[in-house]
Scaffold this motif. Structure first.
Motif, short mmCIF file in Angstrom:
data_model
loop_
_atom_site.label_atom_id
_atom_site.label_comp_id
_atom_site.label_asym_id
_atom_site.label_seq_id
_atom_site.Cartn_x
_atom_site.Cartn_y
_atom_site.Cartn_z
N ILE A 49 0.84 -1.19 0.00
CA ILE A 49 0.00 0.00 0.00
C ILE A 49 0.88 1.25 0.00
O ILE A 49 1.87 1.32 0.74
N LEU A 50 0.50 2.23 -0.81
CA LEU A 50 1.14 3.54 -0.82
C LEU A 50 0.15 4.58 -0.32
O LEU A 50 -0.99 4.63 -0.81
N GLU A 51 0.56 5.41 0.63
CA GLU A 51 -0.26 6.54 1.06
C GLU A 51 0.40 7.84 0.60
O GLU A 51 1.59 8.06 0.82
N ILE A 52 -0.41 8.71 0.01
CA ILE A 52 0.05 10.01 -0.47
C ILE A 52 -0.47 11.09 0.49
O ILE A 52 -1.67 11.19 0.73
N GLY A 53 0.44 11.90 1.05
CA GLY A 53 0.02 13.01 1.90
C GLY A 53 -0.52 12.54 3.24
O GLY A 53 -1.68 12.80 3.57
N CYS A 54 0.31 11.90 4.04
CA CYS A 54 -0.17 11.27 5.28
C CYS A 54 -0.56 12.28 6.35
O CYS A 54 -1.32 11.93 7.27
N GLY A 55 -0.04 13.51 6.30
CA GLY A 55 -0.31 14.45 7.39
C GLY A 55 0.18 13.87 8.71
O GLY A 55 1.26 13.31 8.81
N THR A 56 -0.65 13.98 9.74
CA THR A 56 -0.26 13.48 11.06
C THR A 56 -0.56 12.00 11.24
O THR A 56 -0.32 11.45 12.31
N GLY A 57 -1.14 11.36 10.21
CA GLY A 57 -1.35 9.92 10.28
C GLY A 57 -2.77 9.48 10.55
O GLY A 57 -3.00 8.34 10.95
N LEU A 58 -3.76 10.35 10.32
CA LEU A 58 -5.15 9.97 10.55
C LEU A 58 -5.53 8.76 9.72
O LEU A 58 -6.14 7.80 10.23
N LEU A 59 -5.20 8.78 8.44
CA LEU A 59 -5.48 7.64 7.56
C LEU A 59 -4.46 6.54 7.75
O LEU A 59 -4.80 5.35 7.71
N THR A 60 -3.22 6.91 8.00
CA THR A 60 -2.13 5.94 8.13
C THR A 60 -2.44 4.89 9.18
O THR A 60 -2.29 3.68 8.96
N ARG A 61 -2.86 5.33 10.35
CA ARG A 61 -3.13 4.40 11.45
C ARG A 61 -4.32 3.50 11.13
O ARG A 61 -4.35 2.33 11.51
N ASP A 62 -5.29 4.03 10.41
CA ASP A 62 -6.45 3.23 10.01
C ASP A 62 -6.03 2.16 9.00
O ASP A 62 -6.49 1.01 9.07
#
Length: 256
Positions: A49-62
């Motif tokens: 999986i690649l995440e673009i624009g993680c910010g502080t990780g709101l989507l990352t942790r999900d």
């Protein structure tokens, strides 16, 4: 690409990293919906999986919670935001400072590419979608949220009432995004509105500063103090609240 503007965006979000989550109501909702859409698309195990624009990780942790065995590559334009997402060891993955509009990958690598509220900072959205789709494996999906043209309509109206042009970037409408995705055999887009209770112009400005969204649209400059006060008064006079229009899109590559 305008490298100076991208640097300003990186710096603005980096400055907001420590307080971002305190102001990120619509951002949380958008990230949760992107993750839900991704799990409906890929309910089973996912390899990469690649995440673009993680910010502080709101989507990352999900993402980590839903696909704990996946190889996760997490990226953001801002090194400070990236460090915030990686803080505390809550996510196992590779963290990479990267402009999502110019990905540092080639070939068919990823089963999922996910992004929440980063694409609005791209200069050529349609081209970026094509580049990212090219990184998908057969059957893989790009799923994202981005800002829509209806966002901050009351703030824009307050500027218009003062015969001024807002610095808020010009976002695409839903029809624009659907037109971009019409080139793909398996794609869709829809929108959702999220109310933003500002309590007045000062509250809206505090929200935008809190999430780092302070870089004006290309070619625009912040208003002088006197003009800004006029706009704030007009905004307050018409209720002092606003809303986000968020666009969601999904592109899936055909299987071999």
């Amino acid at each position: 690409m305008n490298s100076r503007r991208k640097q300003r965006i990186s710096e603005a979000f980096g400055a907001a990293a420590a307080r971002y989550d305190d102001h990120a109501g619509p951002q949380r909702a958008a990230a949760a919906l992107v993750a839900d859409l991704a799990q409906r698309q890929m309910p089973g195990p996912v390899e990469r999986i690649l995440e673009i624009g993680c910010g502080t990780g709101l989507l990352t942790r999900d993402i980590q919670r839903r696909w704990p065995s996946a190889e996760l590559v997490v990226t953001d334009l801002s090194p400070d935001m990236l460090a915030r997402a990686a803080k505390g060891g809550l996510v196992a993955g590779t963290f990479l400072t990267m402009d999502g509009e110019a990905p540092a990958f080639e070939g068919e690598w990823f089963d999922l590419i996910l992004s929440s509220l980063a694409f609005q900072w791209f200069e050529q959205l349609e081209d970026a979608i094509a580049r990212l789709t090219g990184l998908l494996r057969p059957g893989g999906s790009l799923i994202f949220s981005t800002m829509g043209a209806g966002s901050f309509a009351q703030w824009r109206a307050a500027h218009a009432a003062c015969d001024l042009v807002p610095g808020v970037p010009a976002y695409p409408g839903l029809d624009d995004l659907r037109a971009m995705l019409s080139a793909y055999d398996d794609a869709f887009a829809f929108d959702e509105d999220y109310a933003l209770s500002c309590g007045g112009a000062r509250g809206l400005i505090a929200h935008l500063k809190g999430i780092g969204a302070v870089v004006p649209g290309d070619g625009r400059k912040p208003l002088p103090p006197g003009q800004l006060r006029r706009v704030m008064a007009a905004f307050d006079q018409h209720g002092g609240d606003d809303a986000y229009q968020l666009l969601f899109g999904r592109v899936t590559r055909p299987k071999n």
